[in-house]
Design an enzyme around this catalytic site. Structure first.
Site, mmCIF file in Angstrom:
data_model
loop_
_atom_site.group_PDB
_atom_site.id
_atom_site.type_symbol
_atom_site.label_atom_id
_atom_site.label_comp_id
_atom_site.label_asym_id
_atom_site.label_seq_id
_atom_site.Cartn_x
_atom_site.Cartn_y
_atom_site.Cartn_z
ATOM 1 N N GLU A 160 0.804 -1.227 0.000
ATOM 2 C CA GLU A 160 0.000 0.000 0.000
ATOM 3 C C GLU A 160 0.839 1.280 0.000
ATOM 4 O O GLU A 160 0.446 2.285 0.582
ATOM 5 C CB GLU A 160 -0.958 0.007 1.192
ATOM 6 N N GLU A 261 -5.269 -9.132 0.866
ATOM 7 C CA GLU A 261 -6.175 -8.984 2.011
ATOM 8 C C GLU A 261 -7.599 -9.018 1.465
ATOM 9 O O GLU A 261 -7.878 -8.401 0.439
ATOM 10 C CB GLU A 261 -5.977 -7.648 2.748
#
Length: 452
Positions: A160, A261
């Protein structure tokens, strides 16, 4: 996890080069390899069925793979869930991991490992400064610590780092780190361990980032691409969640793709998405995913609650167990893309994609010696960090400069005429994305550990 500014320099002794640690690893483990856009275990297609695993989260950073007792305690639960993979966000590269890694191997469980820590990572606000030789020494030492285990499935070069349009300007540094890790693995004559990136759950530039990590010369390309996705919130469906559109968008992509995720917790989690993820609706494009997350932390995504040596199963544990038990992998090869191949680099589209050209920064000059001499001992969690220390890159890399002896671990063509060449960026008409708390609150640091 918000990393503090680092003011102390990390002394890396140039004259003292340590050999990679002697690892007593299991020899009877079949390593995972890449063919086309899929993972394989020998001749059999491999789908990731896993969880994200970092007990303590960001508030109590610890290395779960160095905690042999805790690892063995949790392996019993992993087996009960039917897992074959775990993801760990941060490890201490100064510690020994033999006992846990071998116990995982005995249980048939592979590790996907983030090489970064909160103190050693690319800072999305200052990517040029944080891409330096001190940082590379740390992550190369992490590779040294885990490359000898055959159940090390893959390394994440970042997590991220890009979380909106403006931060996409850091993409060349993320790609450079991926290139450097792949070159280091080959130069040190390790087996071909895939290296890739874990992208944030944002529509803004997810597809551009995927294209970017699969364009250019072979040494510049990633071995796989993963992204976090919280858009399926039960009760939902393949179409209502927008997952059908994502499959369409990524059809023809030349690298293995999986969810790093998933598991929206806005409503009661039933993990209905599992039946789609491992069906032929998706397996031609996706190779499974990792549920967020094993242990209960502040963000309330946990499958279990850990208190000392006691592990209490929460309702989500049973829900996931049931979903996995009801869902088998497709027979055969799942209709994967056998050709693979590179795609053209995405064009600049500011403010959503703010990358001017295809050029990457060259590896910082002092870090070049690691390719031939090794990285030496890792400083571990106790190290002072690398965010503002070390020597930066001062040049632009030539395509192919990150090559090393050995074949590509991606096993795919570098030609843009491959199957991935038709991949195009669609208009953003996907179903509304419910972004998990992990993404919403991620900090300016693209650390390997972003847990809340």
């Amino acid at each position: 996890m918000k990393a503090s500014a680092v003011t102390a320099a990390l002394a890396v002794g140039a004259s003292t080069v340590l050999a990679a640690p002697s690892i007593k690893a299991r020899d009877d483990v079949t390593p995972i390899t890449v063919k086309g856009n899929a993972f394989f275990k020998g001749a059999e297609r491999f789908y990731i069925r896993g969880v994200d695993y970092q007990p303590g989260g960001s508030s109590d950073l610890a290395d779960p793979i160095a905690d042999a007792d805790g690892c063995k305690r949790d392996i019993a639960k992993f087996k009960e869930l039917g897992l074959n993979t775990i993801r760990v966000y941060s490890v201490d590269n100064s510690k020994n991991h033999d006992e846990c890694m071998n116990a995982l191997a005995d249980a048939g469980i592979y590790l996907v490992l983030d090489v970064n820590t909160p103190k050693y990572s690319i800072n999305r606000a200052k990517p040029k400064e944080s891409y330096n030789d001190v940082y590379l020494q740390y992550i190369f030492a992490t590779v040294d610590a885990f490359a000898g285990y055959k159940n090390t499935l893959a390394f994440f070069s970042g997590n991220e780092v890009i979380n909106d349009g403006p931060s996409s300007s850091a993409a060349p540094y993320v790609k450079a780190v991926t290139r450097d890790l792949r070159q280091y693995i080959r130069s040190r004559k390790y087996r071909e361990i895939p290296v890739g990136y874990s992208a944030a759950d944002i529509d803004t530039n997810r597809l551009q980032m995927a294209q970017y990590m699969n364009c250019g010369s072979d040494d510049e390309r990633s071995d796989f691409f993963a992204f976090n996705d919280y858009s399926w919130c039960d009760p939902s469906s393949f179409k209502t969640s927008g997952w059908d559109q994502k499959v369409k968008n990524f059809t023809g992509y030349g690298l293995p793709l999986f969810l790093s995720e998933y598991g929206c917790n806005t409503n009661k989690r039933q993990f209905q998405e599992v039946s789609s993820l491992y069906s032929t609706d998706m397996t031609g494009v996706y190779s499974g995913g990792l549920v967020y997350e094993y242990s209960q932390e502040a963000s309330n995504y946990g499958l279990v609650e850990i208190s000392g040596n006691n592990v209490k199963e929460l309702p989500d544990f049973d829900a996931l167990k049931t979903a996995f038990e009801k869902t088998s992998n497709p027979s055969g090869d799942g209709n994967y893309n056998k050709t693979g191949g590179a795609n053209p680099c995405p064009a600049k589209d500011a403010p959503n994609w703010d990358v001017d050209n295809d050029a990457l920064p060259a590896i910082p000059e002092p870090a070049k010696k690691y390719m031939t001499e090794g990285a030496g001992k890792g400083p571990g969690f106790a190290g002072p960090g690398s965010q503002d220390r070390g020597t930066q890159s001062t040049a632009t890399a030539e395509p192919g400069s990150g090559s090393a002896t050995g074949s590509s671990s991606s096993g795919t063509s570098t030609s843009s005429k491959g199957a991935a060449a038709g991949l195009t960026v669609p208009s953003l008409t996907m179903a509304p994305v419910v972004v998990g708390a992990v993404t919403l609150l991620s900090t300016v640091f693209g650390a390997g550990l972003v847990l809340l």
